[in-house]
Design an enzyme around this catalytic site. Structure first.
Site, PDB file in Angstrom:
ATOM      1  N   ILE A 219       0.834  -1.206   0.000  1.00  0.00           N
ATOM      2  CA  ILE A 219       0.000   0.000   0.000  1.00  0.00           C
ATOM      3  C   ILE A 219       0.869   1.256   0.000  1.00  0.00           C
ATOM      4  O   ILE A 219       0.360   2.365  -0.139  1.00  0.00           O
ATOM      5  CB  ILE A 219      -0.975   0.003   1.206  1.00  0.00           C
ATOM      6  CG1 ILE A 219      -0.226  -0.211   2.519  1.00  0.00           C
ATOM      7  CG2 ILE A 219      -2.032  -1.071   1.030  1.00  0.00           C
ATOM      8  CD1 ILE A 219       0.078   1.003   3.278  1.00  0.00           C
ATOM      9  N   ALA A 220       2.182   1.084   0.155  1.00  0.00           N
ATOM     10  CA  ALA A 220       3.114   2.214   0.092  1.00  0.00           C
ATOM     11  C   ALA A 220       4.509   1.674  -0.158  1.00  0.00           C
ATOM     12  O   ALA A 220       4.847   0.578   0.275  1.00  0.00           O
ATOM     13  CB  ALA A 220       3.081   3.020   1.386  1.00  0.00           C
ATOM     14  N   ALA A 221       5.322   2.447  -0.887  1.00  0.00           N
ATOM     15  CA  ALA A 221       6.710   2.063  -1.139  1.00  0.00           C
ATOM     16  C   ALA A 221       7.605   3.261  -0.890  1.00  0.00           C
ATOM     17  O   ALA A 221       7.221   4.409  -1.158  1.00  0.00           O
ATOM     18  CB  ALA A 221       6.877   1.565  -2.573  1.00  0.00           C
ATOM     19  N   ALA A 222       8.788   3.001  -0.349  1.00  0.00           N
ATOM     20  CA  ALA A 222       9.748   4.054  -0.067  1.00  0.00           C
ATOM     21  C   ALA A 222      11.130   3.587  -0.476  1.00  0.00           C
ATOM     22  O   ALA A 222      11.296   2.520  -1.083  1.00  0.00           O
ATOM     23  CB  ALA A 222       9.702   4.426   1.414  1.00  0.00           C
TER      24      ALA A 222
ATOM     25  N   GLY B 212      12.084   0.396   1.890  1.00  0.00           N
ATOM     26  CA  GLY B 212      11.169  -0.728   2.056  1.00  0.00           C
ATOM     27  C   GLY B 212       9.787  -0.409   1.540  1.00  0.00           C
ATOM     28  O   GLY B 212       9.561   0.630   0.914  1.00  0.00           O
TER      29      GLY B 212
ATOM     30  N   LYS C   9       5.912  -3.506   7.558  1.00  0.00           N
ATOM     31  CA  LYS C   9       6.922  -2.874   6.712  1.00  0.00           C
ATOM     32  C   LYS C   9       8.056  -3.865   6.461  1.00  0.00           C
ATOM     33  O   LYS C   9       8.610  -4.425   7.407  1.00  0.00           O
ATOM     34  CB  LYS C   9       7.460  -1.597   7.354  1.00  0.00           C
ATOM     35  CG  LYS C   9       8.470  -0.873   6.479  1.00  0.00           C
ATOM     36  CD  LYS C   9       8.652   0.591   6.862  1.00  0.00           C
ATOM     37  CE  LYS C   9       9.431   0.753   8.141  1.00  0.00           C
ATOM     38  NZ  LYS C   9       9.824   2.163   8.363  1.00  0.00           N
TER      39      LYS C   9
ATOM     40  N   ASP D 100      11.818  13.450  10.288  1.00  0.00           N
ATOM     41  CA  ASP D 100      11.329  13.304   8.913  1.00  0.00           C
ATOM     42  C   ASP D 100       9.809  13.484   8.863  1.00  0.00           C
ATOM     43  O   ASP D 100       9.075  12.571   8.482  1.00  0.00           O
ATOM     44  CB  ASP D 100      11.716  11.923   8.385  1.00  0.00           C
ATOM     45  CG  ASP D 100      11.500  11.801   6.872  1.00  0.00           C
ATOM     46  OD1 ASP D 100      11.446  12.848   6.200  1.00  0.00           O
ATOM     47  OD2 ASP D 100      11.386  10.666   6.380  1.00  0.00           O
TER      48      ASP D 100
END
Length: 694
Positions: free
Chosen positions: A205-208, A211, A228, A362
C-alpha cells in the site's frame, strides 16, 4: 514511511533500566484495562507457532517479545567506514561500474553548472538545475534519494532553490517483488506467512526508498496491522554508495576550498542515520520512546509495535485509520480542520525541540495523518534526532534576541548553538543579520512567514563559515513543512504566530537560568521596565494550554531575591517606585476629576493646575503606566488556573530579610517621590483655574 496508513488503541510505553526492573508510562486519563494485549501471537524460540493471550497488565510478556525481536536483529548492519573499505576495496570491478554510473549522472550536471557559470546564467538557472539534480538523485537510487533529503536540510551547503526542490524527494521509488517481500517475512520471523496472518494485501500500500508496507490481519487475534518489509539487497547498495561517496568526500576536503564544512564528518553522520533506519527493531524502540515522551497529550497518536512480528528487516505496528495531512478535502469531509491539526503538530514539534530534545526528523506529509477522532498521528520513526540540552535554551534566547533586534547577541548565539567555533570573529556577520532581519521584522509576529526567515537565514549561513548542526537544520525543515501544509488551508497562516505562545510561556515560566536571563533582557532596557513587552508575553503565553500563572510568578521572584539578584533588585526598586507612584497619582487624579468644579478649586491651595504638580504629558504617561499594570494583573488573575492562594508564598518570601529590605527601599523611594511632588505643589503660587482636569 510515506503514505503508511497505520490506529492506535494502545497506551503502553515501557522503560527498562539495568538493575531497576521496568516501569510503565501512560497518557493521563487512560487506564490499563483487561483487553487483549498488542502482542497476541508469535513464534516460539524453536520457530513453532504459539497463541499468546495476555492482558495489558502483563508487561513481562511484552518485554520478552521485545527481547526476542532484538535477538532476531542481532546481526543488523552498523555503519563502519573501515569495514566498507575492506569489503569494497577488494571489489574493484563492482566499484568501478557504480562509479562510472554515478560520474556520468553527476558529471553531466556539473558540466551544465560550468556552462551556466561561463555564460553568466548561474543564478538565473538555479531553479532549473535544482529540478535536474532532484531527478538525478531519484534515478541513482535509495542512497541518493536519502542524500538529497539530507541536503534539503543544509542551508550552509545549498542555496534556497536547491533546498526547496530537494525537499520534495518523497522516496518515490518502484516497488519490489511481492514474493521477495513475503519470503523476507518468513525468513525473518521463522514461520510460514499463513501462520502469522489470516490475510495480507497482495501488493504494497506504500513504497519508499528502504522498504514497502503491506496491510495485514494477525491470525490469532484479528488485529489489523501494517507490516513494513525491507527492500532486498538494500544494505549492499547503500554500502557501496557510501564507500564511493566517502572517497569523494576526501577529495573535496583536500582540494575544494570553497566548502568549509568537514564533508567527511557530514557523510559519516548521514550514513550512520541511514544504517539505523535499516534496523527496524531500533525504529520500534524509537517509536516507543517517542510515545512515552509526547503521547501524553490526548491529540497526539503514536502507533504501538507488535514485537513478536518484528525483526531487523520486518516491522509490524498497529494500523492507523487516517488521511495524509496534505489532503485537505478528505480531512474536512470528516468535520476536521487542517489548521487545528497543524497547530497540534507545531506545538508537539516545539516540545520535541525545546523540552525533551528528542524529535522526529522526517515529518513530511506522508508521515503525518489526521485520524477520524481529530488526532494527529506520527508515523515512521526510522530517522530521529536529538537537541543538546544547552542548545534548547540557546534557541529560545536566539528568538528573543531576534525579536529585540539585538544582532550582536544573535551572532554570539551561534557559539552556543555550535554553529561557529569560538575563534571565529562574528563582527562581519552582524551587518548581514541586520540587513535581512531589519526588513523582515518590520512585520508583526502574526505576519512573519517562517519560510521567509529560514530562507533569509539560509542565505546568511551560505555566505559565511557556518557549520549548521544536524538537529537545527532538521527542526527548521520540520516547522517549514508544517507551515507549508497549513498554507494549503489558509494562505495567511504563519507558523511563528502559532509558535509564539509556546515561546512566551517558556520565557515566563521556565526556571532555567539561561531563559531567566533572556526574560530580563527582554523586559528591561536602558534601566527601564518595558511593561508593554510583559503584557504582550502574557497575552501570548495565555494562549498556550499549559500556561500557569503560578509558574509565571514564582521563578521571577526567586531570581529577584536570590544572592545574584542585586542588579535586578536595583532595577526592580526603581520600577516599583514608578508603579506605586503611578497608582497613587492615578487614584488622586480620578478623585480630583470626579469632584465638582468648586471642590477642585479648593483642593491643594486652590491651584487650578491640578491636585499635584504634574504636566499633561507626564500625567498621561502615568495614567497609561497604571492602566497597563492593572491590565497585566487582570491577565494573571483571569488565568484558568489562577488561585489567590498562590500569592501566599510571595508574602512568605517578602518576610525574609532580603524581601523586607526590598520592600523598605521601595516604600522609601515612593515616599521621597510623593514628598517632592507635594513640596513642589505647596511652593507654587496659586493661579486662577483654567481647567477642571488634573
Amino acid at each position: 514511511m510515506a503514505a503508511m496508513n497505520l490506529v492506535s488503541a494502545g497506551v503502553r510505553s515501557f522503560n527498562l533500566k539495568a538493575g531497576k526492573g521496568f516501569s510503565i508510562s501512560k497518557p493521563k486519563g487512560c487506564k490499563l484495562g483487561p483487553r487483549a494485549a498488542l502482542v497476541e501471537a508469535g513464534p516460539r524460540g524453536d520457530g513453532s507457532p504459539v497463541a499468546l493471550q495476555v492482558s495489558r497488565g502483563d508487561l513481562a510478556a511484552d518485554l520478552q517479545a521485545e527481547a526476542r525481536a532484538m535477538a532476531r536483529a542481532a546481526n543488523a548492519s552498523v555503519y563502519s567506514p573501515e569495514l566498507l573499505a575492506n569489503k569494497y576495496g577488494s571489489r574493484p570491478v563492482q566499484a568501478a561500474k557504480r562509479t562510472l554510473e554515478i560520474l556520468v549522472a553527476l558529471g553531466s550536471f556539473a558540466l551544465q553548472l560550468l556552462v551556466d557559470q561561463r555564460n553568466g546564467t548561474l543564478d538565473r538557472n538555479k531553479r532549473k538545475r535544482a529540478i535536474k539534480l532532484k531527478g538525478i538523485f531519484t534515478r541513482l537510487g535509495p542512497t541518493f534519494v536519502k542524500l538529497g533529503q539530507g541536503l534539503s536540510t543544509r542551508p550552509d551547503l545549498c542555496p534556497p532553490e536547491y533546498l526547496e526542490e530537494l525537499a520534495e524527494l518523497q522516496d518515490a521509488l518502484p516497488t519490489f517483488a511481492d514474493a521477495d517481500a513475503f519470503s523476507c517475512i518468513e525468513t525473518e520471523l521463522g514461520m510460514p506467512i499463513e501462520s502469522l496472518f489470516s490475510s495480507i494485501s497482495p501488493s504494497p500500500i506504500a513504497a519508499a526508498s528502504l522498504g514497502q508496507v503491506y496491510k495485514a490481519q494477525l491470525k490469532y487475534s484479528g488485529q489489523t496491522v501494517a507490516v513494513k518489509v525491507q527492500r532486498p539487497g538494500i544494505e549492499e547498495a547503500i554500502g557501496l554508495d557510501f564507500y564511493l561517496i566517502r572517497g569523494l568526500g576526501f577529495f573535496i576536503n583536500k582540494y575544494v576550498d570553497i566548502i568549509t564544512t568537514d564533508v567527511i564528518a557530514l557523510i559519516d553522520e548521514f550514513a550512520r542515520r541511514v544504517y539505523q533506519e535499516l534496523n527496524y527493531v531500533q525504529e520500534g524502540q524509537n517509536a516507543r520512546k517517542f510515545k512515552k515522551l509526547y503521547a501524553d497529550k490526548e491529540d497526539i497518536l503514536v502507533p504501538d509495535i507488535y514485537w513478536n512480528y518484528t525483526s531487523g528487516k520486518v516491522l509490524t505496528m498497529e494500523w492507523v485509520h487516517g488521511v495524509k495531512l496534505n489532503q485537505q478535502a478528505a480531512i474536512e469531509s470528516q468535520g476536521l480542520k487542517v489548521l487545528d491539526l497543524v497547530t497540534t503538530g507545531i506545538q508537539c514539534s516545539l516540545r520535541q525541540l525545546l523540552e525533551y530534545g528528542y524529535f522526529h526528523a522526517d515529518p513530511h506529509p506522508g508521515n503525518l495523518l489526521a485520524t477520524p477522532e481529530g488526532k494527529l498521528a506520527f508515523l515512521d520513526f526510522g530517522m530521529m534526532s536529538e537537541t543538546p540540552e544547552d542548545a534548547r535554551s540557546a534557541i529560545v534566547g536566539h528568538v528573543v534576541h531576534m525579536v529585540n533586534r539585538d544582532y550582536e547577541a544573535m551572532a554570539r548565539d551561534y557559539y552556543a548553538l555550535d554553529f561557529l567555533s569560538t575563534d571565529v570573529d562574528v563582527s562581519p556577520i552582524v551587518p548581514a543579520l541586520r540587513d535581512f532581519f531589519d526588513d523582515a521584522l518590520n512585520y508583526t509576529v502574526s505576519e512573519l512567514n517562517f519560510k521567509t526567515l529560514v530562507d533569509g537565514l539560509g542565505n546568511v549561513l551560505y555566505q559565511y563559515p557556518f557549520n549548521v548542526p544536524a538537529y537545527y537544520a532538521l527542526i527548521l525543515r520540520s516547522l517549514t513543512v508544517l507551515e507549508g501544509l497549513a498554507l494549503y488551508a489558509d494562505p495567511n497562516f504563519k507558523v511563528l504566530a502559532a509558535s509564539y505562545p509556546y515561546f512566551a510561556k517558556r520565557l515566563l515560566t521556565d526556571p532555567n537560568p539561561y531563559l531567566r536571563d533572556a526574560l530580563i533582557e527582554l523586559l528591561f532596557k536602558d534601566g527601564r521596565f518595558r511593561w508593554n513587552r510583559l503584557e504582550d508575553l502574557l497575552i501570548e503565553g495565555r494562549k498556550d494550554r499549559d500556561f500557569s500563572a503560578k509558574d509565571a510568578l514564582q521563578p521571577v521572584l526567586r531570581l529577584l531575591l536570590g544572592p545574584d539578584g542585586e542588579e535586578l533588585r536595583n532595577l526592580t526598586i526603581k520600577e516599583a517606585v514608578r508603579v506605586t507612584e503611578a497608582i497613587v497619582l492615578g487614584s488622586v487624579a480620578d478623585t480630583y476629576n470626579s469632584a465638582p468644579s468648586f471642590i477642585q478649586t479648593l483642593m491643594i491651595n486652590g491651584n487650578g493646575n491640578g491636585a499635584l504638580a504634574i504636566s499633561t504629558a507626564d500625567l498621561e504617561a502615568t495614567m497609561e503606566l497604571r492602566n497597563q499594570v492593572f491590565r497585566i494583573w487582570g491577565l494573571l488573575s483571569s488565568s484558568e488556573n489562577f488561585d489567590p492562594a498562590l500569592l501566599q508564598p510571595i508574602l512568605q518570601v517578602l518576610q525574609q530579610p532580603e524581601g523586607r529590605s526590598l520592600g523598605g527601599r521601595v516604600v522609601g523611594g515612593v515616599t521621597q517621590r510623593l514628598a517632592a511632588r507635594l513640596l513642589q505643589q505647596l511652593l507654587r503660587t496659586p493661579t486662577v483655574p483654567t481647567s477642571s482636569s488634573l
